[in-house]
Design an enzyme around this catalytic site. Structure first.
Site, PDB file in Angstrom:
ATOM      1  N   HIS A  16      -5.403  -1.439  -5.831  1.00 42.61           N
ATOM      2  CA  HIS A  16      -4.873  -0.151  -6.270  1.00 42.61           C
ATOM      3  C   HIS A  16      -6.040   0.803  -6.497  1.00 42.61           C
ATOM      4  CE1 HIS A  16      -1.087  -2.082  -6.757  1.00 42.61           C
ATOM      5  NE2 HIS A  16      -1.444  -2.794  -7.802  1.00 42.61           N
ATOM      6  N   ASP A  30       0.817  -1.219   0.000  1.00 35.21           N
ATOM      7  CA  ASP A  30       0.000   0.000   0.000  1.00 35.21           C
ATOM      8  C   ASP A  30       0.850   1.267   0.000  1.00 35.21           C
ATOM      9  OD1 ASP A  30      -2.355  -1.661   0.231  1.00 35.21           O
ATOM     10  OD2 ASP A  30      -1.746  -1.967   2.303  1.00 35.21           O
TER      11      ASP A  30
HETATM   12  P1  IMP Z   1      -2.830 -13.020   1.030  1.00 35.23           P
HETATM   13  O1  IMP Z   1      -1.958 -12.395   0.007  1.00 35.23           O
HETATM   14  O2  IMP Z   1      -4.280 -12.723   0.850  1.00 35.23           O
HETATM   15  O3  IMP Z   1      -2.538 -14.484   1.204  1.00 35.23           O
HETATM   16  O4  IMP Z   1      -2.452 -12.356   2.454  1.00 35.23           O
HETATM   17  C1  IMP Z   1      -1.205 -12.589   3.095  1.00 35.23           C
HETATM   18  C2  IMP Z   1      -0.730 -11.331   3.813  1.00 35.23           C
HETATM   19  O5  IMP Z   1      -0.397 -10.334   2.863  1.00 35.23           O
HETATM   20  C3  IMP Z   1      -1.773 -10.706   4.748  1.00 35.23           C
HETATM   21  O6  IMP Z   1      -1.114 -10.135   5.862  1.00 35.23           O
HETATM   22  C4  IMP Z   1      -2.371  -9.601   3.899  1.00 35.23           C
HETATM   23  O7  IMP Z   1      -2.924  -8.571   4.682  1.00 35.23           O
HETATM   24  C5  IMP Z   1      -1.140  -9.142   3.140  1.00 35.23           C
HETATM   25  N1  IMP Z   1      -1.464  -8.500   1.874  1.00 35.23           N
HETATM   26  C6  IMP Z   1      -1.804  -9.107   0.715  1.00 35.23           C
HETATM   27  N2  IMP Z   1      -2.010  -8.185  -0.247  1.00 35.23           N
HETATM   28  C7  IMP Z   1      -1.790  -6.989   0.303  1.00 35.23           C
HETATM   29  C8  IMP Z   1      -1.826  -5.643  -0.205  1.00 35.23           C
HETATM   30  O8  IMP Z   1      -2.095  -5.361  -1.369  1.00 35.23           O
HETATM   31  N3  IMP Z   1      -1.523  -4.668   0.707  1.00 35.23           N
HETATM   32  C9  IMP Z   1      -1.171  -4.938   1.995  1.00 35.23           C
HETATM   33  N4  IMP Z   1      -1.131  -6.167   2.493  1.00 35.23           N
HETATM   34  C10 IMP Z   1      -1.430  -7.186   1.651  1.00 35.23           C
END
Ligand code: IMP
Length: 392
Positions: free
Chosen positions: A54, A26
């Site tokens: 995004h 982010d």
């Molecule tokens: P997953 O990618 O849904 O498996 O999530 C795994 C970890 O990555 C978690 O802590 C999510 O909050 C984090 N995460 C995944 N995508 C994002 C993003 O776009 N921004 C911030 N954190 C993310």
């Protein structure tokens, strides 16, 4: 001369420029990608799936992208979803419909790798199930979009790829086997196969499926320019991040090579993007987190910085800038330049803090790059530099 040097440093003269999140995500990758993409022939995404969020604002219109590359709003840029991406066809369709409803013509501007893996209902269900079963204290805090299970079936060699859509009979067979590996049958997901079939027809009709590896390399050979868009960020990298509180792909520079088939020698510029402070969504250690006496200022920065997830709406945890994180991120990615975002959020603050290093439990200075062990990271105490606010 000076301005040319600056342009070179920011990648505007490079044949290839990668945009990589330097913290926990982010940082503003989508916005930067959108701004830079008009200078590139192709904007190519190399990792992640619809877990990424995004927000791009153009002419008062707000666009939320999860699955699509952020160059979609530039009418002269060809957008590519690389083999390293995991694709949810539902999200793809929703985002293309959103573009259509806002009169953005995507015709002929989106190509999808025939090697990209598909995120299906069984993956999403498994992601939700794993999170619930882990119990609150062990939850990763995933976006519950099925990302981890999709990469898991990719590694287990049981996943379904975009190229499998070419033959629906064998697709059905593989789909049944995949469902079975999750203890399910296709009947557990009514309508999914029919939807996949419709999407297959849509993608074929619009000539969206192709060999993007050859495309990338032909583009480079023709001396055309490619913007390489990363999703998520370095501290969420499956290898280099704060494991297991990470996502399931290589979010850092290596992901460009494995997720698009671009040779390492062809990556000219790497822009690291970071916020002037830090945020983190989900669980896991966060050494500079604004807690205790800094909780109120963290809450304030979060509100003014609109720190709520685009994908899940979750409130992001807020912390001060962490020099260790950035140094580590630079070591892994070899940044050519850094883009710092959201400096304006500091404007009303009387003082701000920067975490300039870590002290170990025994009080000695931590001299490593970044601890692999979360227990060790959790025990680190931050060394702070306190600075006066700059606008007061
Ligand atoms: P997953 O990618 O849904 O498996 O999530 C795994 C970890 O990555 C978690 O802590 C999510 O909050 C984090 N995460 C995944 N995508 C994002 C993003 O776009 N921004 C911030 N954190 C993310």
């Amino acid at each position: 001369m000076k301005s040319i040097a600056n342009l070179c440093r920011t990648g505007l003269k490079s044949k290839t420029t990668a945009i990589i999140g330097a913290q926990w995500g982010d940082e503003g990758k989508g916005k930067l990608t959108d701004i830079l993409s008009e200078h590139y022939d192709i904007c190519a995404r190399f990792n992640g799936g619809d877990n990424a969020g995004h927000t791009i604002v153009v002419g008062g219109n707000k666009f939320f992208f999860h699955a699509l590359p952020s160059g979609m709003l530039n009418k002269n840029t060809l957008n590519v979803i690389g083999n390293g991406v995991v694709l949810n066809l539902n999200s793809l369709k929703k985002e293309l419909d959103m573009l259509e409803s806002k009169k953005v013509d995507y015709n002929g501007r989106l190509l999808i790798s025939d090697r990209a893996h598909l995120t299906l209902q069984c993956h999403i269900e498994a992601d939700k199930g794993q999170e619930t079963e882990s119990g609150k204290d062990k939850m990763i805090g995933t976006t519950q979009k099925g990302i981890g299970p999709t990469y898991a079936t990719k590694m287990r060699r049981t996943g379904l790829r975009v190229c499998d859509l070419s033959n629906m009979d064998s697709f059905k067979e593989k789909y049944t086997t995949l469902c079975k590996s999750f203890g399910k049958t296709p009947n557990d997901y009514p309508g999914e196969l029919e939807f996949v079939k419709q999407m297959r027809e849509f993608l074929i009709k619009n000539k969206m499926i192709t060999d993007t590896v050859s495309l990338m390399n032909k583009t480079l050979k023709d001396n055309k320019r490619i913007l390489l868009e990363g999703a998520n960020a370095t501290l969420l990298d499956i290898d280099f991040g704060t494991y297991p509180y990470v996502t399931s792909s290589n979010t850092s520079i290596g992901g460009v090579c494995t997720g698009l088939g671009v040779p390492p020698s062809q990556i000219e510029t790497v822009i690291g993007i970071c916020k002037a402070y830090n945020t983190r969504v989900g669980s896991g250690p966060f050494p500079t987190e604004c807690i205790g006496e800094d909780a109120a200022v963290g809450e304030d920065m979060g509100q003014r910085g609109h720190e709520f997830g685009v994908t899940t709406g979750r409130k992001r945890r807020v912390g001060w800038f962490d020099v260790n994180v950035l140094k580590y991120s630079h070591m892994v990615n070899g940044f050519s330049s850094i883009n710092i975002t959201k400096l304006d959020i500091f404007s009303p603050l009387k003082q701000l803090k920067i975490g300039v290093g870590y002290k170990k439990k025994d009080g000695t200075l931590y001299t490593g790059a970044f601890p692999a062990s979360l227990e060790e990271l959790g025990e680190m105490e931050c060394i702070w530099e306190v600075l006066p606010g700059y606008l007061l």
